[in-house]
Design a protein around this motif. Structure first.
Motif, PDB file in Angstrom:
ATOM      1  N   ASP A  83       0.923  -1.267   0.056  1.00  0.00           N
ATOM      2  CA  ASP A  83      -0.006   0.023   0.144  1.00  0.00           C
ATOM      3  C   ASP A  83       0.805   1.231   0.055  1.00  0.00           C
ATOM      4  OD1 ASP A  83      -2.336  -1.508  -0.015  1.00  0.00           O
ATOM      5  OD2 ASP A  83      -2.245  -1.446   2.415  1.00  0.00           O
ATOM      6  N   ARG A  84       0.223   2.381  -0.458  1.00  0.00           N
ATOM      7  CA  ARG A  84       1.150   3.438  -0.588  1.00  0.00           C
ATOM      8  C   ARG A  84       0.348   4.668  -0.002  1.00  0.00           C
ATOM      9  NH1 ARG A  84       5.841   3.571  -3.837  1.00  0.00           N
ATOM     10  NH2 ARG A  84       5.829   2.276  -5.303  1.00  0.00           N
ATOM     11  N   PRO A  85      -0.190   4.449   1.433  1.00  0.00           N
ATOM     12  CA  PRO A  85      -0.944   5.237   2.153  1.00  0.00           C
ATOM     13  C   PRO A  85      -0.461   6.851   2.337  1.00  0.00           C
ATOM     14  CG  PRO A  85       0.236   4.067   3.612  1.00  0.00           C
ATOM     15  CD  PRO A  85       0.718   3.607   2.105  1.00  0.00           C
ATOM     16  N   ASN A  86       0.854   7.021   2.150  1.00  0.00           N
ATOM     17  CA  ASN A  86       1.413   8.233   2.421  1.00  0.00           C
ATOM     18  C   ASN A  86       1.907   8.972   0.910  1.00  0.00           C
ATOM     19  OD1 ASN A  86       1.194   8.257   5.058  1.00  0.00           O
ATOM     20  ND2 ASN A  86       3.326   7.149   5.246  1.00  0.00           N
ATOM     21  N   GLU A  87       1.022   8.578  -0.007  1.00  0.00           N
ATOM     22  CA  GLU A  87       1.317   8.896  -1.390  1.00  0.00           C
ATOM     23  C   GLU A  87       1.606  10.683  -1.369  1.00  0.00           C
ATOM     24  OE1 GLU A  87      -0.410   7.705  -5.882  1.00  0.00           O
ATOM     25  OE2 GLU A  87      -1.648   8.134  -4.238  1.00  0.00           O
ATOM     26  N   GLN A  88       2.577  10.898  -2.057  1.00  0.00           N
ATOM     27  CA  GLN A  88       2.758  12.373  -2.259  1.00  0.00           C
ATOM     28  C   GLN A  88       2.794  12.781  -3.526  1.00  0.00           C
ATOM     29  OE1 GLN A  88       6.713  12.971  -0.361  1.00  0.00           O
ATOM     30  NE2 GLN A  88       6.016  11.930   1.530  1.00  0.00           N
ATOM     31  N   PHE A  89       2.445  14.083  -3.802  1.00  0.00           N
ATOM     32  CA  PHE A  89       2.271  14.685  -5.020  1.00  0.00           C
ATOM     33  C   PHE A  89       3.178  15.696  -4.976  1.00  0.00           C
ATOM     34  CE2 PHE A  89      -1.630  12.619  -4.311  1.00  0.00           C
ATOM     35  CZ  PHE A  89      -1.927  11.865  -5.725  1.00  0.00           C
ATOM     36  N   ASP A  90       3.934  15.825  -6.298  1.00  0.00           N
ATOM     37  CA  ASP A  90       4.947  17.052  -6.512  1.00  0.00           C
ATOM     38  C   ASP A  90       4.095  18.326  -6.741  1.00  0.00           C
ATOM     39  OD1 ASP A  90       6.724  18.883  -7.241  1.00  0.00           O
ATOM     40  OD2 ASP A  90       7.843  17.353  -8.545  1.00  0.00           O
ATOM     41  N   ILE A  91       3.989  19.103  -5.654  1.00  0.00           N
ATOM     42  CA  ILE A  91       2.877  20.078  -5.732  1.00  0.00           C
ATOM     43  C   ILE A  91       3.637  21.415  -6.950  1.00  0.00           C
ATOM     44  CG2 ILE A  91       2.141  22.126  -4.390  1.00  0.00           C
ATOM     45  CD1 ILE A  91       0.696  19.294  -4.068  1.00  0.00           C
ATOM     46  N   SER A  92       4.982  21.468  -6.564  1.00  0.00           N
ATOM     47  CA  SER A  92       5.716  22.198  -7.417  1.00  0.00           C
ATOM     48  C   SER A  92       5.632  22.171  -8.949  1.00  0.00           C
ATOM     49  CB  SER A  92       7.213  22.264  -7.136  1.00  0.00           C
ATOM     50  OG  SER A  92       7.863  22.962  -8.240  1.00  0.00           O
ATOM     51  N   ALA A  93       5.398  20.812  -9.474  1.00  0.00           N
ATOM     52  CA  ALA A  93       5.273  20.273 -10.740  1.00  0.00           C
ATOM     53  C   ALA A  93       3.572  20.615 -11.202  1.00  0.00           C
ATOM     54  CB  ALA A  93       5.441  18.664 -11.004  1.00  0.00           C
ATOM     55  N   MET A  94       2.608  20.467 -10.111  1.00  0.00           N
ATOM     56  CA  MET A  94       1.411  20.834 -10.607  1.00  0.00           C
ATOM     57  C   MET A  94       1.132  22.204 -10.599  1.00  0.00           C
ATOM     58  SD  MET A  94      -0.500  17.730 -10.772  1.00  0.00           S
ATOM     59  CE  MET A  94      -2.122  18.589 -10.521  1.00  0.00           C
ATOM     60  N   GLU A  95       2.065  22.762  -9.624  1.00  0.00           N
ATOM     61  CA  GLU A  95       1.754  24.462  -9.818  1.00  0.00           C
ATOM     62  C   GLU A  95       2.246  24.833 -11.306  1.00  0.00           C
ATOM     63  OE1 GLU A  95       3.543  25.948  -6.674  1.00  0.00           O
ATOM     64  OE2 GLU A  95       2.157  25.699  -5.150  1.00  0.00           O
ATOM     65  N   GLN A  96       3.399  24.247 -11.880  1.00  0.00           N
ATOM     66  CA  GLN A  96       3.723  24.460 -13.109  1.00  0.00           C
ATOM     67  C   GLN A  96       2.924  24.267 -14.260  1.00  0.00           C
ATOM     68  OE1 GLN A  96       7.572  22.627 -13.335  1.00  0.00           O
ATOM     69  NE2 GLN A  96       8.781  24.258 -12.134  1.00  0.00           N
ATOM     70  N   ALA A  97       2.290  23.006 -13.969  1.00  0.00           N
ATOM     71  CA  ALA A  97       1.174  22.480 -14.880  1.00  0.00           C
ATOM     72  C   ALA A  97       0.146  23.632 -15.182  1.00  0.00           C
ATOM     73  CB  ALA A  97       0.963  21.047 -14.685  1.00  0.00           C
ATOM     74  N   VAL A  98      -0.325  24.087 -13.852  1.00  0.00           N
ATOM     75  CA  VAL A  98      -1.613  24.867 -13.778  1.00  0.00           C
ATOM     76  C   VAL A  98      -1.278  26.212 -14.442  1.00  0.00           C
ATOM     77  CG1 VAL A  98      -2.827  26.191 -12.378  1.00  0.00           C
ATOM     78  CG2 VAL A  98      -2.673  23.725 -11.940  1.00  0.00           C
ATOM     79  N   GLU A  99       0.079  26.577 -14.196  1.00  0.00           N
ATOM     80  CA  GLU A  99       0.593  28.022 -15.038  1.00  0.00           C
ATOM     81  C   GLU A  99       0.547  27.785 -16.545  1.00  0.00           C
ATOM     82  OE1 GLU A  99       4.879  30.333 -14.917  1.00  0.00           O
ATOM     83  OE2 GLU A  99       3.906  29.662 -12.619  1.00  0.00           O
ATOM     84  N   LEU A 100       1.042  26.758 -16.923  1.00  0.00           N
ATOM     85  CA  LEU A 100       0.979  26.498 -18.264  1.00  0.00           C
ATOM     86  C   LEU A 100      -0.279  26.423 -18.954  1.00  0.00           C
ATOM     87  CD1 LEU A 100       3.826  23.891 -18.533  1.00  0.00           C
ATOM     88  CD2 LEU A 100       4.075  25.941 -19.747  1.00  0.00           C
ATOM     89  N   MET A 101      -1.194  25.935 -18.134  1.00  0.00           N
ATOM     90  CA  MET A 101      -2.502  25.766 -18.623  1.00  0.00           C
ATOM     91  C   MET A 101      -3.413  27.053 -18.677  1.00  0.00           C
ATOM     92  SD  MET A 101      -3.305  22.563 -19.424  1.00  0.00           S
ATOM     93  CE  MET A 101      -4.992  22.807 -19.468  1.00  0.00           C
ATOM     94  N   LEU A 102      -2.845  28.032 -17.663  1.00  0.00           N
ATOM     95  CA  LEU A 102      -3.617  29.581 -17.416  1.00  0.00           C
ATOM     96  C   LEU A 102      -3.080  30.132 -18.602  1.00  0.00           C
ATOM     97  CD1 LEU A 102      -3.335  30.366 -14.045  1.00  0.00           C
ATOM     98  CD2 LEU A 102      -5.383  29.671 -15.285  1.00  0.00           C
ATOM     99  N   ASP A 103      -1.730  29.814 -19.201  1.00  0.00           N
ATOM    100  CA  ASP A 103      -1.172  30.611 -20.315  1.00  0.00           C
ATOM    101  C   ASP A 103      -1.958  30.277 -21.448  1.00  0.00           C
ATOM    102  OD1 ASP A 103       0.478  32.033 -18.592  1.00  0.00           O
ATOM    103  OD2 ASP A 103       2.390  30.643 -19.205  1.00  0.00           O
ATOM    104  N   LEU A 104      -2.321  28.806 -21.670  1.00  0.00           N
ATOM    105  CA  LEU A 104      -2.842  28.354 -22.929  1.00  0.00           C
ATOM    106  C   LEU A 104      -4.283  28.826 -22.927  1.00  0.00           C
ATOM    107  CD1 LEU A 104      -3.037  26.499 -25.254  1.00  0.00           C
ATOM    108  CD2 LEU A 104      -3.739  24.812 -23.674  1.00  0.00           C
TER     109      LEU A 104
END
Length: 144
Positions: free
Chosen positions: A79-100
């Motif tokens: 199990d991966r109960p402490n699954e972590q997401f790279d918030i920095s990567a998500m913020e960069q992706a959202v920034e790119l999406m907003l530009d689009l």
């Protein structure tokens, strides 16, 4: 009452699963068997025996595995109960999406935006793959 060989087979199966997960973690970290063994202070053959399920790591070895970035909870339980997401990567992706969206100057389709977000997120994750963060699996995302 269970037969003795059933108990032995169950133990062997658990050890093999643990070994497979340990190998997955080593590969996720981009380490060779020799590098992993050296990092945790065991011989290469001992590390190989852990991955094959022939031997079970001690608590001390599990602590050293954790120190080099192995998700020990996953290795032990699957199990991966402490699954972590790279918030920095998500913020960069959202920034790119907003530009689009700004460049499109229109209301884009939900399906197109979701696919674009997945594309941007994957590309950013590939740049940050050494962080050891767990990405969102694309197969788990459904678009209406």
């Amino acid at each position: 009452m269970r037969k003795w060989y059933t108990l032995i087979m169950e133990k062997s199966d658990r050890q093999q699963k643990l070994g497979r997960r340990l190998k997955e973690e080593r590969e996720r970290l981009g380490m060779t068997q020799a590098a992993m063994a050296s990092a945790i202070g065991v011989g290469r053959l001992t590390g190989i025996h852990y991955e094959l399920g022939d031997r079970t790591p001690t608590a001390d070895v599990l602590m050293r595995l954790r120190e080099v970035g192995v998700d020990v909870v996953y290795v032990l339980t699957g199990d991966r109960p402490n699954e972590q997401f790279d918030i920095s990567a998500m913020e960069q992706a959202v920034e790119l999406m907003l530009d689009l969206v700004i460049k499109l100057e229109a209301q884009p389709d939900k399906h197109v935006m979701t696919q674009a977000l997945l594309h941007f997120y994957r590309s950013i994750l590939s740049q940050h793959s050494k962080l050891g963060s767990a990405p969102i699996a694309a197969s788990t995302v459904e678009v209406d």
